[in-house]
Write an enzyme that holds these catalytic residues in place. Structure first.
Site, short mmCIF file in Angstrom:
data_model
loop_
_atom_site.label_atom_id
_atom_site.label_comp_id
_atom_site.label_asym_id
_atom_site.label_seq_id
_atom_site.Cartn_x
_atom_site.Cartn_y
_atom_site.Cartn_z
N LYS A 1 -2.56 -7.68 16.59
CA LYS A 1 -1.81 -6.68 15.83
C LYS A 1 -0.50 -6.42 16.53
O LYS A 1 -0.39 -6.61 17.75
CB LYS A 1 -2.59 -5.37 15.74
CG LYS A 1 -2.18 -4.48 14.59
CD LYS A 1 -2.75 -4.99 13.28
CE LYS A 1 -2.50 -4.09 12.12
NZ LYS A 1 -3.36 -4.45 10.98
P1 NAD Z 1 2.06 1.20 3.01
O1 NAD Z 1 3.11 1.50 4.01
O2 NAD Z 1 2.38 0.29 1.88
O3 NAD Z 1 1.51 2.57 2.39
C1 NAD Z 1 1.02 3.62 3.18
C2 NAD Z 1 0.82 4.81 2.28
O4 NAD Z 1 0.23 5.86 3.03
C3 NAD Z 1 2.13 5.38 1.72
O5 NAD Z 1 1.91 5.82 0.39
C4 NAD Z 1 2.39 6.58 2.64
O6 NAD Z 1 3.22 7.55 2.03
C5 NAD Z 1 0.97 7.05 2.84
N1 NAD Z 1 0.80 7.95 3.98
C6 NAD Z 1 1.31 7.83 5.22
N2 NAD Z 1 0.94 8.88 5.97
C7 NAD Z 1 0.16 9.65 5.16
C8 NAD Z 1 -0.52 10.87 5.34
N3 NAD Z 1 -0.47 11.51 6.51
N4 NAD Z 1 -1.22 11.39 4.29
C9 NAD Z 1 -1.28 10.73 3.11
N5 NAD Z 1 -0.65 9.58 2.89
C10 NAD Z 1 0.06 9.05 3.90
O7 NAD Z 1 0.82 0.63 3.86
P2 NAD Z 1 -0.38 -0.25 3.34
O8 NAD Z 1 -0.05 -1.67 3.57
O9 NAD Z 1 -0.79 0.23 1.99
O10 NAD Z 1 -1.48 0.13 4.42
C11 NAD Z 1 -2.29 1.28 4.28
C12 NAD Z 1 -3.48 1.16 5.22
O11 NAD Z 1 -4.21 -0.01 4.90
C13 NAD Z 1 -3.12 1.05 6.70
O12 NAD Z 1 -4.11 1.71 7.44
C14 NAD Z 1 -3.19 -0.44 6.95
O13 NAD Z 1 -3.45 -0.74 8.30
C15 NAD Z 1 -4.34 -0.81 6.06
N6 NAD Z 1 -4.37 -2.23 5.68
C16 NAD Z 1 -3.33 -2.79 5.00
C17 NAD Z 1 -3.42 -4.12 4.63
C18 NAD Z 1 -2.35 -4.79 3.82
O14 NAD Z 1 -2.57 -5.93 3.36
N7 NAD Z 1 -1.23 -4.15 3.55
C19 NAD Z 1 -4.53 -4.89 5.01
C20 NAD Z 1 -5.58 -4.28 5.68
C21 NAD Z 1 -5.48 -2.95 6.02
#
Ligand code: NAD
Length: 448
Positions: free
Chosen positions: A139
């Site tokens: 990561k």
């Molecule tokens: P992103 O940046 O596209 O979206 C994150 C979202 O969370 C946004 O809407 C943001 O406003 C919101 N957010 C941030 N802080 C917040 C809070 N305190 N309260 C409520 N909402 C909040 O990110 P993503 O790619 O959607 O990733 C989200 C999660 O999923 C992360 O934990 C990431 O590690 C995990 N994840 C993502 C992927 C991927 O393919 N993108 C894969 C596996 C895991």
């Protein structure tokens, strides 16, 4: 018992020595006694230790499996648009590559630190193993609020990150991907920057734009995989289908908004969603396509006319069948786990539940679909993208989605079997399955 047979392989080669490891409660309370809040990596390790205890692996394997293989910290200097020089800390942690090249996302977030990245790198090792994808775990992250940078500044920062990490990246070495606040745009910059040094290298990064060697289906894959995971659990528990079930989603970015869209298409009712700025609810179900269009037009959730505004902190306690944390880590803890009003927590985010929160959910009979399985759709389709890049070939979206469905189903069956046979929570079952696979690979590769 099936997992004991596999555990036996490791034990034959590495005979047991030393006392067994303490259980979740004991580890959690030892850590609690030392400090009030566990760090992210302590929290992740607590879950791993519980699975190691179940497997009765020798104590000396503990260090081998928990310690990252490499940690790199760099400082990135950026000439800002206003002529000032700013510096940013960035990290890449390579946790384990026993099963294949290191793989894991890059996060841009003000709260990124080495401990956070270490924990997320470890989760990637167990995630690729539980999904049976031939990758290891890594990561990376930059401690930055991307909202405070212009697009030009972000591009330079991303390119500087590649320049700094170039010696440890590689198509067969370590392959980044999107994570919080990074997406196809940043992945395209990474592909371009790395290609300048190494020649045409589409397989250096996944999550690229579809028109630039990306895979169809990758953008939606984590949300889609989350929905497949929920579908499998509902069926296994005899609770029926997604249709007419109610869902609450914290986080409306890539993962949360795609999960919402696919649930909506399958007839699910998404009754509340939140993001970093606000939350909106509608007990009859939000019109997700309209909400997504509203957000795409750079409007806030709170200004969406199809629902009522609620405090974003209250979203986790809105009554629903399935709660999907899809934002940041550590949001379900000892302070709020008793207030949740759902039957299932589907962890789309990485590390959303602390060990203390998890213990309360277990006590309350709330089923937790663990992150290392639930959000594994992202890395699965990243693997498909990498394979297509190596083949210089393109699969159809239906093909990608069907393959993703199969991988999610098989991973679920493996952990459900352990869960029911050994009477262990799904999270422990997922870690047990992952630990078996990683240990087996490590042991069979040898140690010279
Ligand atoms: P992103 O940046 O596209 O979206 C994150 C979202 O969370 C946004 O809407 C943001 O406003 C919101 N957010 C941030 N802080 C917040 C809070 N305190 N309260 C409520 N909402 C909040 O990110 P993503 O790619 O959607 O990733 C989200 C999660 O999923 C992360 O934990 C990431 O590690 C995990 N994840 C993502 C992927 C991927 O393919 N993108 C894969 C596996 C895991």
């Amino acid at each position: 018992m099936k997992q004991m047979a596999s555990a036996g392989i490791a034990q034959q080669l590495l005979p047991a020595a030393g006392a067994l490891l303490p259980g979740l409660g004991a580890v959690a309370s030892q850590l609690q006694a030392r400090r009030t809040k566990m760090s992210h990596s302590e929290a992740t390790n607590t879950f791993i230790l519980e699975a190691l205890e179940h497997l009765e692996y020798p104590k000396r394997l503990r260090k081998l499996l928990l310690t990252p293989e490499r940690e790199v910290a760099v400082e990135l200097a950026l000439l800002r648009d206003n002529g000032e020089v700013a510096t940013f800390n960035a990290y890449r942690v390579q946790h384990d590559n026993s099963r294949g090249p290191y793989k894991g996302g890059l996060r841009f977030h003000p709260q990124v630190d080495i401990d956070d990245v270490r924990s997320l790198a470890s989760l990637m090792t167990w995630k690729t193993a539980v999904m049976d994808i031939p990758f290891g775990g890594a990561k990376g992250g930059v401690t930055v609020d991307p909202n405070e940078l212009s697009e030009r500044e972000l591009e330079i920062l991303t390119r500087k990150l590649v320049q700094a990490l170039r010696p440890i990246l590689g198509t067969y070495e370590d392959i980044p991907a999107p994570d919080m606040n990074t997406g196809a745009r940043e992945m395209a910059w990474i592909f371009d920057e790395y290609t300048k040094f190494a020649g045409f290298s589409p397989g250096i990064v996944t999550g690229k734009p579809v028109w630039l060697h990306g895979s169809l289906g990758r953008e939606a894959a984590t949300g889609r995989g989350t929905v497949f995971a929920i579908r499998e659990l509902l069926a296994a528990q005899g609770l029926g289908e997604i249709k007419n079930k109610s869902f609450v989603i914290q986080g409306f970015g890539n993962v949360g908004s795609w999960a919402a869209q696919i649930l909506y298409e399958m007839g699910g009712r998404v009754v509340a969603v939140s993001d970093a700025f606000g939350a909106v609810a509608n007990e009859h179900g939000l019109q997700i396509p309209e909400l997504r269009a509203h957000i795409a037009d750079r409007h806030s959730l709170a200004s969406f006319a199809g629902g009522v505004v609620i405090p974003k902190e209250s979203v986790l306690t809105v009554p629903c069948d399935v709660l999907i944390p899809a934002a940041i880590g550590g949001v379900i803890d000892e302070d709020n786990a008793r207030d949740l009003q759902c039957k299932i927590v589907a962890e789309a985010a990485n590390g959303p539940t602390t060990p203390e929160g998890d213990a309360i959910l277990r006590e309350r009979g709330i089923t937790v679909l663990p992150d290392i399985f639930t959000n594994g759709g992202g890395v699965t389709v990243s693997f498909f993208e990498w394979v297509q890049n190596l083949q210089n070939f393109k699969w159809s979206e239906d093909e990608v989605n069907a393959k993703l469905d199969r991988v999610m189903r098989e991973a679920f069956e493996a952990i459900w079997e352990l869960h029911t046979e050994d009477k262990i929570p799904l999270r422990t079952a997922a870690f047990v399955k992952a630990l078996q696979r990683v240990t087996r690979a490590r042991v069979h590769r040898g140690f010279d």
